[in-house]
Write a protein that holds these residues in place. Structure first.
Motif, PDB file in Angstrom:
ATOM      1  N   LYS A  29      24.964 -33.156 -18.360  1.00  0.00           N
ATOM      2  CA  LYS A  29      24.533 -32.332 -17.231  1.00  0.00           C
ATOM      3  C   LYS A  29      23.013 -32.212 -17.264  1.00  0.00           C
ATOM      4  O   LYS A  29      22.413 -32.129 -18.334  1.00  0.00           O
ATOM      5  CB  LYS A  29      25.174 -30.945 -17.298  1.00  0.00           C
ATOM      6  N   THR A  30      22.399 -32.193 -16.118  1.00  0.00           N
ATOM      7  CA  THR A  30      20.939 -32.088 -16.051  1.00  0.00           C
ATOM      8  C   THR A  30      20.526 -30.790 -15.379  1.00  0.00           C
ATOM      9  O   THR A  30      21.294 -30.195 -14.615  1.00  0.00           O
ATOM     10  CB  THR A  30      20.338 -33.270 -15.281  1.00  0.00           C
TER      11      THR A  30
ATOM     12  N   SER B  12      16.063 -19.537 -13.076  1.00  0.00           N
ATOM     13  CA  SER B  12      17.223 -19.504 -12.176  1.00  0.00           C
ATOM     14  C   SER B  12      17.708 -18.073 -11.927  1.00  0.00           C
ATOM     15  O   SER B  12      18.572 -17.847 -11.081  1.00  0.00           O
ATOM     16  CB  SER B  12      18.369 -20.339 -12.756  1.00  0.00           C
TER      17      SER B  12
ATOM     18  N   TYR C  83      20.383 -21.580 -19.950  1.00  0.00           N
ATOM     19  CA  TYR C  83      19.904 -22.157 -18.685  1.00  0.00           C
ATOM     20  C   TYR C  83      18.519 -21.571 -18.405  1.00  0.00           C
ATOM     21  O   TYR C  83      18.240 -20.454 -18.809  1.00  0.00           O
ATOM     22  CB  TYR C  83      20.871 -21.827 -17.532  1.00  0.00           C
TER      23      TYR C  83
ATOM     24  N   GLU D 144      18.671 -28.550 -12.750  1.00  0.00           N
ATOM     25  CA  GLU D 144      18.353 -28.749 -11.332  1.00  0.00           C
ATOM     26  C   GLU D 144      16.851 -28.965 -11.139  1.00  0.00           C
ATOM     27  O   GLU D 144      16.023 -28.193 -11.635  1.00  0.00           O
ATOM     28  CB  GLU D 144      18.808 -27.523 -10.535  1.00  0.00           C
ATOM     29  N   GLY D 145      16.507 -30.044 -10.439  1.00  0.00           N
ATOM     30  CA  GLY D 145      15.112 -30.371 -10.189  1.00  0.00           C
ATOM     31  C   GLY D 145      14.424 -31.046 -11.356  1.00  0.00           C
ATOM     32  O   GLY D 145      13.212 -31.219 -11.363  1.00  0.00           O
TER      33      GLY D 145
END
Length: 284
Positions: A49-50, A197, A193, A52-53
């Motif tokens: 998983k990466t 965010s 994370y 976002e952006g």
């Protein structure tokens, strides 16, 4: 030899002996093994998983952050629960009754908590280097920064754990007053994370406490420079990082001696017996 230096030497020796005993204790060391396995499983499922952006793997972001979290839990919880337990079983009272015993006791706590926290970090870091590509390419300056962050992290958290352990009445209370708040802080400190965010007001709260800054410091040490794009202001903010951790360290070491002296004055055979009777009445 100077009596205080002799007590300090005995404290170092005692701390090292206690550390080796903890490694042989299935209850204490086994919990660390289980938690390490849990974290590695989480990282394994995050590896593809990466963010976002950003094309960086989420696991690559999370591993250094988890190392910072382990430092906080080791320093804060390790000091709080140990101090509370040893006040209940009379260890602290015996130290108080011995010439320079409190000096020896406090140094032994620092040694045992620091070494055990270091083992926890290494247990997660070593397999993580093989699990996540790129981390093994960290430069010598990155490893040096990691060690520096670890040291200042212990200094910033251990005194506050000692404060909690000095003020609470039981080991159960100590656990609740450390585990629950640290769990909440972990959730808003960008460990699993990026903190960017989260809503702005939660970002502000997260940046007040050491958890976020230790995670940031570990990421700065281990991640490539392009990873900074996921951080607040696209910067590692070294000045703010060491500033906040330095404030927690200085404030902790200014406050904890006074708290510990007050706690030691209150310790006596009668108070220990009273706690023992209360524990027995609760069925412990």
């Amino acid at each position: 030899m100077n009596p205080v230096l002799h007590a300090a030497k005995l404290g170092v020796l005692r701390g090292w002996i206690e550390f080796k005993q903890m490694l042989k204790n299935p209850q204490e060391f086994g919990f660390n093994i289980i938690m390490t396995i849990v974290f590695l499983v989480v990282l394994y499922f995050q590896r593809n998983k990466t963010i976002e952006g950003n094309d960086m793997a989420l696991a690559m972001f999370a591993l250094p952050s988890l190392l910072g979290m382990l430092v906080v839990f080791g320093g804060f919880m390790g000091a709080a629960t140990t101090l509370t337990f040893e006040r209940e079983d009379g260890t602290l009272l015996r130290a108080k009754a011995t010439p320079n015993g409190m000096v020896s006791y406090l140094i032994s706590r620092i040694i045992s908590v620091t070494t055990f926290s270091m083992v926890s970090v290494i247990m997660l870091l070593m397999p993580g280097l093989f699990l996540i590509k790129g981390l093994a390419d960290t430069s010598w300056s990155g490893w040096l920064l990691l060690l520096l962050i670890f040291i200042i992290g212990i200094l910033a958290t251990l005194p506050w754990g000692a404060v909690v352990g000095s003020l609470v009445k039981s080991t159960a209370s100590s656990f609740n007053l450390t585990m629950l708040p640290l769990g909440a802080l972990t959730a808003i400190s960008g460990i699993f994370y990026p903190i960017t965010s989260l809503p702005d007001w939660l970002q502000v709260i997260g940046q007040i406490f050491p958890v976020y800054w230790l995670g940031l410091g570990m990421r700065a040490a281990l991640l490539p420079e392009t990873a900074v794009l996921a951080e607040i202001g696209e910067s590692w903010r070294y000045f703010e990082m060491f500033g906040v951790l330095g404030i927690w360290t200085i404030a902790g070491f200014l406050i904890v001696p006074k708290i510990l002296r007050r706690m030691a004055r209150k310790e006596s055979g009668s108070t220990m017996e009273k706690r023992k009777q209360e524990m027995m009445s609760r069925g412990y």
